[in-house]
Design a protein around this motif. Structure first.
Motif, mmCIF file in Angstrom:
data_model
loop_
_atom_site.group_PDB
_atom_site.id
_atom_site.type_symbol
_atom_site.label_atom_id
_atom_site.label_comp_id
_atom_site.label_asym_id
_atom_site.label_seq_id
_atom_site.Cartn_x
_atom_site.Cartn_y
_atom_site.Cartn_z
ATOM 1 N N ALA A 1 0.820 -1.208 0.000
ATOM 2 C CA ALA A 1 0.000 0.000 0.000
ATOM 3 C C ALA A 1 0.853 1.256 0.000
ATOM 4 O O ALA A 1 0.569 2.222 -0.713
ATOM 5 N N ILE A 2 1.944 1.259 0.813
ATOM 6 C CA ILE A 2 2.780 2.454 0.895
ATOM 7 C C ILE A 2 3.509 2.700 -0.410
ATOM 8 O O ILE A 2 3.659 3.842 -0.869
ATOM 9 N N ARG A 3 3.947 1.646 -1.072
ATOM 10 C CA ARG A 3 4.708 1.799 -2.316
ATOM 11 C C ARG A 3 3.816 2.137 -3.510
ATOM 12 O O ARG A 3 4.306 2.568 -4.547
ATOM 13 N N ASN A 4 2.504 1.925 -3.381
ATOM 14 C CA ASN A 4 1.576 2.177 -4.483
ATOM 15 C C ASN A 4 1.300 3.662 -4.597
ATOM 16 O O ASN A 4 0.846 4.308 -3.659
ATOM 17 N N THR A 5 1.623 4.240 -5.715
ATOM 18 C CA THR A 5 1.393 5.673 -5.953
ATOM 19 C C THR A 5 0.222 5.939 -6.877
ATOM 20 O O THR A 5 -0.229 7.065 -7.027
ATOM 21 N N ASN A 6 -0.240 4.918 -7.545
ATOM 22 C CA ASN A 6 -1.411 5.057 -8.423
ATOM 23 C C ASN A 6 -1.255 6.126 -9.480
ATOM 24 O O ASN A 6 -2.217 6.745 -9.905
ATOM 25 N N GLY A 7 -0.074 6.406 -9.919
ATOM 26 C CA GLY A 7 0.085 7.354 -10.994
ATOM 27 C C GLY A 7 -0.114 6.704 -12.328
ATOM 28 O O GLY A 7 -0.153 5.494 -12.454
ATOM 29 N N PHE A 8 -0.198 7.501 -13.383
ATOM 30 C CA PHE A 8 -0.373 7.016 -14.738
ATOM 31 C C PHE A 8 0.926 7.239 -15.486
ATOM 32 O O PHE A 8 1.330 8.381 -15.711
ATOM 33 N N LEU A 9 1.589 6.164 -15.813
ATOM 34 C CA LEU A 9 2.877 6.249 -16.481
ATOM 35 C C LEU A 9 2.733 5.838 -17.928
ATOM 36 O O LEU A 9 1.963 4.924 -18.252
ATOM 37 N N LEU A 10 3.455 6.489 -18.812
ATOM 38 C CA LEU A 10 3.448 6.119 -20.217
ATOM 39 C C LEU A 10 4.142 4.787 -20.390
ATOM 40 O O LEU A 10 5.278 4.611 -19.955
ATOM 41 N N LYS A 11 3.435 3.867 -20.979
ATOM 42 C CA LYS A 11 3.992 2.545 -21.221
ATOM 43 C C LYS A 11 3.845 2.207 -22.692
ATOM 44 O O LYS A 11 2.872 2.576 -23.325
ATOM 45 N N LYS A 12 4.797 1.469 -23.174
ATOM 46 C CA LYS A 12 4.801 1.152 -24.603
ATOM 47 C C LYS A 12 3.552 0.385 -25.001
ATOM 48 O O LYS A 12 2.969 0.605 -26.050
ATOM 49 N N LYS A 13 3.115 -0.518 -24.113
ATOM 50 C CA LYS A 13 1.948 -1.341 -24.461
ATOM 51 C C LYS A 13 0.652 -0.539 -24.477
ATOM 52 O O LYS A 13 -0.375 -1.022 -24.938
ATOM 53 N N LYS A 14 0.714 0.707 -23.961
ATOM 54 C CA LYS A 14 -0.472 1.555 -23.963
ATOM 55 C C LYS A 14 -0.380 2.643 -25.022
ATOM 56 O O LYS A 14 -1.009 3.682 -24.926
ATOM 57 N N ASN A 15 0.414 2.414 -26.011
ATOM 58 C CA ASN A 15 0.570 3.387 -27.092
ATOM 59 C C ASN A 15 -0.737 3.539 -27.871
ATOM 60 O O ASN A 15 -1.391 2.559 -28.207
ATOM 61 N N SER A 16 -1.167 4.784 -28.137
ATOM 62 C CA SER A 16 -2.397 5.067 -28.869
ATOM 63 C C SER A 16 -2.022 5.623 -30.237
ATOM 64 O O SER A 16 -1.760 6.825 -30.372
ATOM 65 N N ARG A 17 -1.997 4.780 -31.218
ATOM 66 C CA ARG A 17 -1.498 5.177 -32.534
ATOM 67 C C ARG A 17 -2.397 6.205 -33.213
ATOM 68 O O ARG A 17 -1.914 7.173 -33.808
ATOM 69 N N ILE A 18 -3.704 5.987 -33.138
ATOM 70 C CA ILE A 18 -4.622 6.902 -33.832
ATOM 71 C C ILE A 18 -4.554 8.294 -33.216
ATOM 72 O O ILE A 18 -4.425 9.308 -33.921
ATOM 73 N N LEU A 19 -4.629 8.360 -31.877
ATOM 74 C CA LEU A 19 -4.572 9.659 -31.219
ATOM 75 C C LEU A 19 -3.207 10.309 -31.404
ATOM 76 O O LEU A 19 -3.119 11.536 -31.536
ATOM 77 N N SER A 20 -2.152 9.491 -31.422
ATOM 78 C CA SER A 20 -0.814 10.043 -31.658
ATOM 79 C C SER A 20 -0.723 10.641 -33.051
ATOM 80 O O SER A 20 -0.138 11.712 -33.256
ATOM 81 N N PHE A 21 -1.327 9.949 -34.018
ATOM 82 C CA PHE A 21 -1.288 10.439 -35.395
ATOM 83 C C PHE A 21 -2.085 11.730 -35.551
ATOM 84 O O PHE A 21 -1.673 12.659 -36.245
ATOM 85 N N LEU A 22 -3.218 11.810 -34.859
ATOM 86 C CA LEU A 22 -4.085 12.978 -35.011
ATOM 87 C C LEU A 22 -3.614 14.180 -34.189
ATOM 88 O O LEU A 22 -3.686 15.323 -34.645
ATOM 89 N N PHE A 23 -3.146 13.916 -32.968
ATOM 90 C CA PHE A 23 -2.863 15.029 -32.059
ATOM 91 C C PHE A 23 -1.426 15.050 -31.537
ATOM 92 O O PHE A 23 -1.104 15.875 -30.671
#
Length: 735
Positions: free
Chosen positions: A286-308
């Protein structure tokens, strides 16, 4: 300690609490509305059954001699002696026709299928004397144990309620999980100083009930109010619907208690799932969990990356990280928009079809229709009086009957023979090579029949039949745009009709492909005969099977208004009301009632879709506001690498665009496919539909979804960007 901690947390984290309260309110309102509407539909159904069939539960039908010639009062007293019977009443209306008929009401209706056969046996009556009001009993979940297919209406209501409860558990669970996950680090610290998993779980459940209790009460009351408005709306739009009694809003305290209990258990289960998961985590996890959102390769959004570009990449990463929590909102928005679109498409098609096949087709065929209940045409004696009413342009009194005839193949018309004969459209011939054909018979009053003869240009004669020589060419046309060809050769001067092994041969006065001006739809593969009342009484009455009701078709003067038809209808009703039981219809009023029912169904179903959309939008607000603490860290990191507030606003705009646009983009092609399928299946010209397509309401509904989702992200973004994001990078405090 825990009470003070919970109070401090709720005071300092109102956004998270508001999202939970809003979700609980919407869930309770939806459950209350569903329970209240279901109860009122059930109560209305029971009332309708009692009005049409009576409130009796069981019935004994027998000859008077079965009771040893006892008087009716003595029979009722005899049956009332049985302990299971609450009361027994002689049915005066039916007793004269079917012997003695006793309506029974039981103290415990659930034992009727055991008690009634016992009572009949004690009275010396057979099983054929027993009748059950099965439809009424089924509304109380009382089914015949020997019936393998009992009515399932109430079971369907229970299943729908269960599905709704499970769906709401998933919705509320998401809000609780968001709030609880934001505190993993805090509870890890508390756990490290001695807090037990049970204490943490209890604390979270107490907070859930504190936040949800008031919204549950308000939501339940709101659901009752909405259901009251729904019943009023149904009464308004269906005020002139034939055969319908006015619905009265009903509500029982047990429904309110059941709604609150279901809402309570929904909240408890919704909070228990994430609370249990959180309490099982070790302090170190629980203490080590920060619940942040980190950019990960497996979460790459190609369509949104291409558009924006990079902003699209960051927005896509955040959406995918919260994908699990956004499922309910995506599904709710998708179902609401899809349901709304398909509902409008369906009702538009229904309106077009009804208008083409009924109102426009028969608008010159009738103005007023009276159905004379259980009245034979020969017993109606007011034909001359009807004809003498000055405002009536034409009046036809008629009755319908049914017979059969056998046609040899060589009598079929050349057009029908060229299409393969009768077999391709109506079946195989009998063993003697002849086809059995249905013969609907329309019996006209003598004056109307003579007028029909004059219309066809033949010698007026009451002794014979006019044959409607027409059959639908189903090979070269469809049911929407039918083409007809002659059925038989017009050579035979007599026709032989059969019914119940009885036969009669009557003259054929003429063959025709026109019909009298009546509001009637004739069978596609039948040989319709029109005969006079004189011919019916002379030769057909004892052979053919007649329907019990007769009909009066009235045509008034041209350009009649609704007020004119109502006045004329009232005059006709006064003429026949003293001697006959009847139902009356007014063409213009019928059209207005149909339009009103269509509009009512659109509004009621549309309101349901709006409610479903509200659930999805509430979930969007819950997610947007509930993730504020985690997203503070996320955007603080973005700021540390050079993102400006304007660019961060762009990220929120992209997320809102995807959240609202995804359900819409999925729905639009599905709706177009449904339109294509429905228009094709109904054989309607595409341009006929598209000229009346409900494009504007669909676009307004879509715009409302986009607006509210954008509002949620606007509020969340505004709160987030007005915080000290640098301070957020520091360690959490307990509150």
């Amino acid at each position: 300690m825990w009470k003070d901690y919970s109070r401090s947390y709720l005071k300092n984290n109102r956004a998270s609490g508001i999202s939970i309260m809003a979700t609980a309110l919407v869930a309770a309102m939806f459950l209350s509305l569903l329970c209240s509407i279901s109860y009122n539909f059930w109560a209305y159904d029971v009332e309708q059954i009692k009005l049409e069939e009576g409130g009796w539960q069981g019935r004994l039908v027998c000859e008077t001699s079965d009771f040893h010639d006892l008087s009716e009062d003595a029979v009722a007293a005899l049956v009332n002696q049985f302990a299971a019977v609450e009361k027994a009443v002689i049915n005066e209306k039916l007793s004269g026709k079917q012997g003695t008929v006793v309506d029974l009401y039981f103290i415990n209706a659930r034992t009727i299928y055991r008690d009634l056969p016992f009572i009949a046996a004690q009275l010396g009556l057979g099983k054929d004397s027993i009748q059950y009001n099965s439809l009424l009993l089924s509304r109380y979940f009382i089914h015949d144990p020997e019936d393998t297919t009992p009515p399932m209406l109430l079971t369907m209501y229970a299943v729908i309620l269960m599905i709704a409860a499970v769906s709401l558990i998933l919705i509320i669970r998401g809000s609780f999980e968001l709030s609880m996950n934001a505190r993993i680090h805090q509870f890890g610290i508390l756990s490290s100083i001695g807090a037990t998993p049970g204490q943490i779980r209890t604390c979270l459940l107490q907070e859930a009930m504190v936040l949800s209790l008031a919204p549950m009460l308000i939501g339940s009351m709101s659901g009752i109010l909405i259901s009251f408005c729904v019943i009023k709306a149904i009464n308004f739009f269906a005020a002139n619907a034939a055969g319908r009694h006015e619905a009265v809003f009903q509500y029982h305290p047990s429904i309110f208690i059941a709604t609150l209990l279901i809402s309570f258990f929904v909240v408890i289960f919704s909070a228990w799932i994430p609370a249990g998961k959180l309490s099982r985590m070790t302090p170190l996890e629980a203490i080590r969990n920060t619940n942040g959102f980190l950019l990960k390769k497996k979460k790459n959004s190609r369509i949104l990356s291409f558009l924006f570009g990079m902003k699209g990449e960051l927005a896509g990463n955040a959406l995918k990280a919260r994908k699990k929590y956004l499922r309910i909102s995506t599904l709710s928005l998708l179902l609401s928009f899809l349901g709304f679109s398909i509902m409008l498409v369906f009702t538009t098609l229904a309106e077009i079809s009804t208008r083409y096949t009924y109102f426009e087709r028969y608008q010159d065929a009738w103005d007023i229709m009276l159905t004379l209940k259980d009245t034979e045409l020969s017993g109606f004696g007011l034909t001359d009086e009807l004809q003498n009413i000055s405002r009536i342009q034409d009046a036809v009194v008629y009755q319908k009957a049914e017979a059969m005839t056998f046609l040899p193949e060589d009598i079929l018309s050349d057009e029908l023979t060229s299409l393969g004969g009768f077999e391709p459209v109506a079946g195989t011939p009998g063993t003697d090579g002849r086809f059995q054909v249905s013969v609907p018979i329309v019996v006209l009053d003598d004056t109307s029949f003579l007028n029909f003869c004059s219309q066809l240009g033949i010698r007026p004669d009451l002794d014979g039949a006019i044959v409607f020589n027409q059959i639908w060419d189903s090979i070269n046309s469809n049911f929407r745009y039918k083409k007809y060809i002659p059925f038989v050769r017009e050579e035979r001067r007599t026709t032989t009709l059969y019914n119940n092994e009885k036969t009669v041969e009557i003259p054929v006065l003429s063959y025709t492909q026109t019909v009298p001006v009546l509001r009637e739809e004739y069978k596609n593969y039948a040989l319709v005969h029109f005969v006079s009342l004189t011919m019916w009484n002379k030769a057909l009455e004892t052979v053919c099977k007649a329907e019990p009701d007769s009909y009066i078709r009235i045509l008034s003067g041209e350009n009649a208004e609704l007020s004119d038809l109502k006045s004329l209808e009232q005059e006709i009703v006064q003429l026949v009301s003293g001697e006959y039981e009847f139902e009356s219809e007014n063409r213009i009023q019928e059209r207005l009632s149909n339009d009103s029912l269509m509009q009512g169904s659109k509004m009621i179903f549309g309101a349901f879709c709006v409610l479903l959309a509200m659930i999805g939008i509430a979930n969007v607000f819950s997610n947007t506001l509930g993730f504020l603490r985690q997203r503070k860290r996320e955007f603080a990191r973005y700021m540390s690498i050079g993102l400006t507030p304007r660019e961060m606003r762009s990220i929120f705009c992209i997320e809102a665009f995807v959240t609202a646009g995804k359900p819409l983009m999925i729905t639009l092609p599905l709706t177009v496919l449904f339109v294509q399928f429905a228009v094709t299946a109904s054989y309607l010209e595409p341009m006929v539909f598209w000229s009346e397509a409900p494009v504007v309401p669909v676009l307004l509904f879509a715009a409302a979804i986009v607006s509210f989702v954008s509002l949620a992200y606007y509020i969340g973004g505004k709160r987030l960007l007005h915080c000290d994001l640098n301070e957020t990078l520091r360690d959490d405090t307990l509150i």
